[in-house]
Design a protein around this motif. Structure first.
Motif, mmCIF file in Angstrom:
data_model
loop_
_atom_site.group_PDB
_atom_site.id
_atom_site.type_symbol
_atom_site.label_atom_id
_atom_site.label_comp_id
_atom_site.label_asym_id
_atom_site.label_seq_id
_atom_site.Cartn_x
_atom_site.Cartn_y
_atom_site.Cartn_z
ATOM 1 N N GLY A 275 0.820 -1.202 0.000
ATOM 2 C CA GLY A 275 0.000 0.000 0.000
ATOM 3 C C GLY A 275 0.855 1.253 0.000
ATOM 4 N N GLU A 276 1.888 1.279 0.828
ATOM 5 C CA GLU A 276 2.768 2.445 0.864
ATOM 6 C C GLU A 276 3.493 2.616 -0.462
ATOM 7 N N ARG A 277 3.881 1.515 -1.079
ATOM 8 C CA ARG A 277 4.548 1.606 -2.373
ATOM 9 C C ARG A 277 3.599 2.164 -3.438
ATOM 10 N N ASN A 278 2.348 1.703 -3.415
ATOM 11 C CA ASN A 278 1.363 2.225 -4.364
ATOM 12 C C ASN A 278 1.139 3.723 -4.156
ATOM 13 N N ALA A 279 0.994 4.134 -2.893
ATOM 14 C CA ALA A 279 0.778 5.558 -2.599
ATOM 15 C C ALA A 279 1.951 6.390 -3.105
ATOM 16 N N HIS A 280 3.161 5.918 -2.852
ATOM 17 C CA HIS A 280 4.373 6.617 -3.290
ATOM 18 C C HIS A 280 4.404 6.734 -4.810
ATOM 19 N N ASP A 281 4.153 5.624 -5.499
ATOM 20 C CA ASP A 281 4.277 5.619 -6.957
ATOM 21 C C ASP A 281 3.186 6.447 -7.634
ATOM 22 N N PHE A 282 1.944 6.342 -7.140
ATOM 23 C CA PHE A 282 0.869 7.161 -7.700
ATOM 24 C C PHE A 282 1.173 8.638 -7.491
ATOM 25 N N ALA B 57 -0.188 12.029 8.104
ATOM 26 C CA ALA B 57 -0.289 10.923 9.065
ATOM 27 C C ALA B 57 0.704 9.823 8.695
ATOM 28 N N ALA B 58 0.849 8.861 9.587
ATOM 29 C CA ALA B 58 1.686 7.695 9.304
ATOM 30 C C ALA B 58 1.047 6.868 8.197
ATOM 31 N N GLY B 59 1.824 5.995 7.590
ATOM 32 C CA GLY B 59 1.280 5.084 6.591
ATOM 33 C C GLY B 59 1.132 5.715 5.225
ATOM 34 N N ILE B 60 -0.081 5.644 4.676
ATOM 35 C CA ILE B 60 -0.338 6.086 3.306
ATOM 36 C C ILE B 60 -0.047 7.571 3.124
ATOM 37 N N ASP B 61 -0.448 8.411 4.085
ATOM 38 C CA ASP B 61 -0.222 9.855 3.962
ATOM 39 C C ASP B 61 1.253 10.162 3.769
ATOM 40 N N GLY B 62 2.078 9.629 4.660
ATOM 41 C CA GLY B 62 3.514 9.890 4.581
ATOM 42 C C GLY B 62 4.111 9.398 3.275
ATOM 43 N N ALA B 63 3.678 8.212 2.824
ATOM 44 C CA ALA B 63 4.192 7.671 1.566
ATOM 45 C C ALA B 63 3.798 8.556 0.387
ATOM 46 N N ALA B 64 2.583 9.098 0.412
ATOM 47 C CA ALA B 64 2.133 9.968 -0.671
ATOM 48 C C ALA B 64 2.957 11.259 -0.711
ATOM 49 N N HIS B 65 3.190 11.861 0.457
ATOM 50 C CA HIS B 65 4.015 13.075 0.496
ATOM 51 C C HIS B 65 5.417 12.792 -0.043
ATOM 52 N N ARG B 66 6.010 11.671 0.372
ATOM 53 C CA ARG B 66 7.369 11.342 -0.077
ATOM 54 C C ARG B 66 7.402 11.090 -1.584
ATOM 55 N N GLY B 67 6.371 10.427 -2.097
ATOM 56 C CA GLY B 67 6.338 10.178 -3.530
ATOM 57 C C GLY B 67 6.272 11.471 -4.325
ATOM 58 N N ALA B 68 5.450 12.422 -3.881
ATOM 59 C CA ALA B 68 5.345 13.701 -4.583
ATOM 60 C C ALA B 68 6.672 14.458 -4.529
ATOM 61 N N GLU C 105 -5.551 2.337 0.665
ATOM 62 C CA GLU C 105 -5.930 1.207 1.522
ATOM 63 C C GLU C 105 -6.803 1.753 2.642
ATOM 64 N N ALA C 106 -7.873 1.025 2.979
ATOM 65 C CA ALA C 106 -8.756 1.494 4.053
ATOM 66 C C ALA C 106 -9.600 0.335 4.562
ATOM 67 N N ALA C 107 -9.750 0.266 5.881
ATOM 68 C CA ALA C 107 -10.664 -0.705 6.472
ATOM 69 C C ALA C 107 -12.094 -0.196 6.323
ATOM 70 N N THR C 108 -13.053 -1.025 6.692
ATOM 71 C CA THR C 108 -14.457 -0.640 6.509
ATOM 72 C C THR C 108 -14.848 0.521 7.415
ATOM 73 N N ARG C 109 -14.200 0.669 8.552
ATOM 74 C CA ARG C 109 -14.438 1.815 9.430
ATOM 75 C C ARG C 109 -13.138 2.603 9.533
ATOM 76 N N PHE D 191 -11.565 8.015 -6.262
ATOM 77 C CA PHE D 191 -10.864 6.889 -6.874
ATOM 78 C C PHE D 191 -10.452 5.907 -5.782
ATOM 79 N N ALA D 192 -10.367 4.637 -6.126
ATOM 80 C CA ALA D 192 -9.944 3.627 -5.162
ATOM 81 C C ALA D 192 -9.132 2.557 -5.864
ATOM 82 N N ILE D 193 -8.101 2.071 -5.168
ATOM 83 C CA ILE D 193 -7.269 0.985 -5.685
ATOM 84 C C ILE D 193 -7.783 -0.328 -5.099
ATOM 85 N N PRO D 194 -8.150 -1.293 -5.914
ATOM 86 C CA PRO D 194 -8.639 -2.575 -5.393
ATOM 87 C C PRO D 194 -7.493 -3.403 -4.819
ATOM 88 N N GLY D 195 -7.846 -4.389 -4.021
ATOM 89 C CA GLY D 195 -6.831 -5.268 -3.440
ATOM 90 C C GLY D 195 -7.386 -6.657 -3.237
#
Length: 401
Positions: A134-141, A157-168, A240-244, A262-266
């Protein structure tokens, strides 16, 4: 550059953000009546009593407390730094997309490079406890979008947020960059492990917060942060996201605002895929690459504001129609019990509307036409904007509606 406010007006804007009992909704209503914060604080008791209960009137009529005065002075000192800025509702650089929120922040504290706000934006959000994939996908997108001139918005935030900032940021300087929306004061970083990342963002991108300096990261601050993330761009990508999860709330807020989702399937077996699959069933666009997003967004405007109609023949329904409402608006924004603002004709309104004509104009052209002092021009522009008579474009110009 943001408008340089006189000290009296600057202090009044800052003080207004330190009035938690008012809430953004009431502040908007007061500004529509009194034009500028300084006018609110100098208004008579009887004038304020038309719009506020006696307790709030008494509060506004009192001199600020020592703590409030200290915070105002601390903020003015903070603004001495060349990368520190204060954007008010009256500032041409204030993001026009946020004005669609009923509780858009009266003031935004900014740290970094303000030109980022002029670029088209897309948010990337997801789980804090993300998988490596998930972090790799966020970074690459994020890197792909930034290389194509899109500013990537997320919440630091940690996780996807941080990966997205680093990718940009990996796309390099001069590209789309990244915008971090904080759930703390602009002078604090949460989580603390992202201090180095926050420094990089300030150097190559921008950080924004609606919270006063020194505000800690409290639980209820982050849903407020998420509404800004949802509103700022043309769309939201959920990785990536849980139901709640807060990511689903952000996506649903975006849908309600007419943004693309938009959403990435898994894997069907992964708990962190279930939230994305839910969004896809509700009408979000399934994407497998950054190109998928750009192709979808090429059918709407590229100015950072969605096209007027988002329905398309190849989609069963607009995302904003199919995603469910969350009821996440600020309760303090409810001003239905307040009396209506005065509707008597205002000669300045007619003068300004004539000056605007029907072509976009910048503030210098309007001042040259009206020959008004800058503070009076700004107050009248703010008044017309709140009343829905003009729009502020992403490049800072104004256009009559």
């Amino acid at each position: 550059m943001p408008i340089l406010l006189e000290h009296t007006e600057l202090r009044a804007w800052i003080r207004l953000t330190l009035e938690p009992a008012l809430g953004a909704g009431r502040i908007h209503r007061l500004l529509s009546v009194f034009s500028l914060p300084h006018n609110i604080y100098t208004a008579s008791t009887s004038s304020l009593a038309r719009y506020l209960d006696p307790g709030l009137v008494a509060r506004l009529r009192k001199a600020p407390t020592a703590d409030v005065l200290q915070t105002i002075e601390d903020t003015i000192r903070w603004l001495d730094h060349p990368q520190h800025h204060l954007l008010t509702l009256a500032d041409p650089l204030y993001p026009a997309t946020l004005l669609q929120l009923e509780d858009s922040p009266p003031v935004l504290y900014a740290h970094g490079q303000l030109p980022v706000l002029t670029r088209p934006m897309l948010a990337i959000v997801g789980a804090r406890s993300a998988t490596p994939e998930g972090e790799r996908n966020a970074h690459d997108f994020a890197e792909y979008l930034a290389r194509h001139g899109w500013c990537v918005v997320s919440g630091l935030a940690a996780g996807i947020d941080g990966a997205a900032h680093r990718g940009a940021l990996a796309a390099g300087p001069g590209k789309g960059g990244t915008l971090a929306i904080l759930g703390t004061g602009i002078d604090r970083v949460y989580p603390a492990s992202h201090r180095a990342l926050a420094h990089e963002i300030a150097e190559q991108g921008l950080m924004l917060s609606e919270f006063p300096l020194g505000t800690q990261g409290l639980k209820y601050h982050f849903p407020r942060r998420n509404r800004l993330v949802a509103a700022l761009g043309q769309g939201v990508l959920v990785v990536e996201a849980a139901t709640r999860s807060g990511s689903l709330i952000t996506a649903r807020l975006a849908g309600e605002l007419g943004r693309e989702v938009f959403a990435i399937p898994g894997s069907i077996h992964s708990p962190l895929s279930k939230g994305c699959h839910t969004l896809i069933r509700q009408g979000a666009k399934l994407v497998e690459s950054g190109q998928d997003i750009l192709e979808e967004l090429s059918q709407t405007s590229l100015s950072g504001i969605p096209a007027a109609s988002s329905s398309r023949a190849d989609t069963p329904a607009s995302t904003s129609q199919t995603l469910t409402q969350t009821g996440a608006s600020d309760s303090s924004a409810n001003t239905s019990s307040l009396p209506a603002a005065d509707t008597a004709p205002n000669p300045d309104t007619e003068v300004l509307l004539r000056a605007l004509g029907y072509e976009p104009k910048n503030i210098d052209a309007l001042q040259a036409h009206t020959q008004w002092p800058l503070d009076h021009l700004i107050s009248q522009l703010t008044l017309l904007e709140v009343r829905g008579l003009l729009s502020r474009l992403p490049d800072g110009r104004y256009q009559r509606r």
